[in-house]
Structure formats: C-alpha cells, structure tokens
Write a protein that holds these residues in place. Structure first.
Motif, PDB file in Angstrom:
ATOM      1  N   PRO A   1      -5.906   1.835  -2.938  1.00  0.00           N
ATOM      2  CA  PRO A   1      -4.525   2.082  -3.380  1.00  0.00           C
ATOM      3  C   PRO A   1      -3.548   2.261  -2.224  1.00  0.00           C
ATOM      4  CG  PRO A   1      -6.045   3.259  -4.792  1.00  0.00           C
ATOM      5  CD  PRO A   1      -6.873   2.675  -3.675  1.00  0.00           C
TER       6      PRO A   1
ATOM      7  N   ARG B   1      -8.288  -1.337 -11.251  1.00  0.00           N
ATOM      8  CA  ARG B   1      -7.764   0.027 -11.344  1.00  0.00           C
ATOM      9  C   ARG B   1      -6.899   0.359 -10.127  1.00  0.00           C
ATOM     10  NH1 ARG B   1     -12.980   1.120 -13.411  1.00  0.00           N
ATOM     11  NH2 ARG B   1     -13.702   1.831 -11.351  1.00  0.00           N
TER      12      ARG B   1
ATOM     13  N   GLU C   1      -2.787   1.274 -10.126  1.00  0.00           N
ATOM     14  CA  GLU C   1      -2.239   2.493  -9.537  1.00  0.00           C
ATOM     15  C   GLU C   1      -0.949   2.212  -8.777  1.00  0.00           C
ATOM     16  OE1 GLU C   1      -4.534   5.263  -7.292  1.00  0.00           O
ATOM     17  OE2 GLU C   1      -6.393   4.770  -8.366  1.00  0.00           O
TER      18      GLU C   1
END
Length: 245
Positions: free
Chosen positions: A174, A204, A208
């Motif tokens: 992220p 995922r 984010e």
C-alpha cells in the motif's frame, strides 16, 4: 533468408546477462520470433503479445475523455507502448526502462517496433529505474520534475509476487502504491500486467489506495503448447467516476 537462429545483441546488466534473439519456428510456418532473455529466464517473446496490448487498451479505456499524458514502465519489445500510441487521445508517452540496451535496440531498429516508436514525436524514452522514480518526489519526467500523468501502465516484473529483483517488492505494498498514485492526476489510472492469475492480496492493496480496482483475465492461444494460456491485467482508478474498461 534469415538464419534459423541469431543472437542480435548480448549485454551484461545490473540485473544479469541480457540477450536479444531472433529465430524461426518451423512448426509455425517459419514465423519469425524475437525473444528477450535475462539470465536463464525468458522475459518476453513476440509470439505472445496479446496481453501487452490489452494492458494499454484496458488501462486507457478507464480514463475519462480528454488528452492524455501516459507513462509506460518497461519497454521490452514495444507492444504496450505502440498499443498506447494507437489511441489518438495520447498526447505524450514516456517509456521508462532501466536497461540502456533495450532502449538502444529500438533506436537501432533491431526490433520490429523500434521504427514505429522512434518515428512518433509523441514518444520519448527515459532511461531510469521505474520503481525509484515512482517513489520519488521528482517523478518520471526528468525534464519536468513533479509532473503528474493521466495513466501509468506497468510491465516489468513477472507478477507482484514474482519479481525481477527483490528491491521491487515494496512497490506492490500500500505505501508503494500510494507513492505511485501521487504521480497521477486526480482521475488517473494505474494498470499492471501479471503473468499469474488474480492475486487477492494485491487487489486488497490496490483498493486501500485507489477508489476502484479490478483484475481482468486475458486469454490467448499458445501454439507452442497447443493450448490456451492466460495472464492478468489489473486496472485501478483514483476516482470512482473514471471510465470503465
């Protein structure tokens, strides 16, 4: 008459021995194939480029109408870059590659798409480490530090989990993706080629950072194995209102 096999160039690089080869595949009616190897691994082949084209088409289809400035990370044999230039809305294309020999192949006309890229005034090659530039405040364009882009299309590592070098790994986290997103306009799009199937953990990480993220499975014929193969193109948009591929 071409030889059945020829090594067009061989160079030692920080990532390993790099070679450009041309051969004819007699089982496929003597089709001429260009291949790139890094060490013992095959990086790319002109026999398989449907997904490289899809990377450009799916990524740019997610942009709103307008005039676009685009970055391609990884030049290779040039299929993603040429596919991007097929879109009339592309105003400027920066192609970033860390390996000088790859850029030189195109400038010297050693690969079939080289003249197309070098002959298009919208296209500019940037010699540099894509991952370092993505994490930097200066960004991808050495002529205009801090410049933001409408889309970044990336095809360097085999997948987010199968890397050419371990130092690339932080990009797919992220935090790494946030640094990349900062290089994009508010409506910007990030698209990534992967030779693996969709990875839920990477999706995922994308969600984010980006408003939307999708994994597109792209299938293509593999005449060497007489079967259908497939790869993945991830498309992530900073704005939920961006277009959908």
């Amino acid at each position: 008459m071409h030889q059945d096999f020829a090594e067009l160039d061989f160079q030692k690089t920080p990532l390993g021995d790099l070679s450009l080869r041309r051969r004819r595949v007699r089982e496929l009616d003597d089709v001429e194939v260009f291949e790139v190897k890094l060490g013992d691994a095959f990086l790319m082949s002109s026999l398989f480029h449907k997904v490289e084209v899809a990377l450009a088409d799916l990524g740019l289809a997610a942009l709103p109408p307008g005039s676009w400035n685009v970055v391609v990370g990884g030049l290779g044999l040039g299929y993603t870059a040429v596919a991007a230039l097929q879109h009339a809305a592309v105003r400027e294309l920066l192609v970033v590659d860390a390996l000088a020999p790859v850029i030189e192949w195109h400038q010297r006309g050693l690969v079939p798409l080289g003249p197309t890229l070098t002959g298009d005034a919208r296209c500019r090659f940037v010699l540099g480490d894509f991952f370092a530039l993505a994490a930097s405040a200066e960004g991808f364009d050495p002529l205009t530090p801090g410049r933001r882009f409408d889309a970044v299309l990336l095809d360097i590592d085999h997948s987010p989990h199968n890397l050419l070098h371990p130092r690339h790994g932080s990009f797919y986290s992220p935090d790494g993706l946030r640094a990349l997103a900062a290089q994009l306009e508010p409506h910007g799009v990030f698209a990534l080629w992967s030779d693996d199937g969709p990875a839920e953990d990477f999706l995922r990480a994308l969600t984010e950072v980006f408003a939307t993220a999708e994994a597109h499975v792209v299938k293509f014929p593999n005449p060497l194995l007489d079967c259908e193969s497939q790869s993945t193109v991830y498309v992530a948009c900073k704005s939920a209102g961006a277009g959908r591929p």
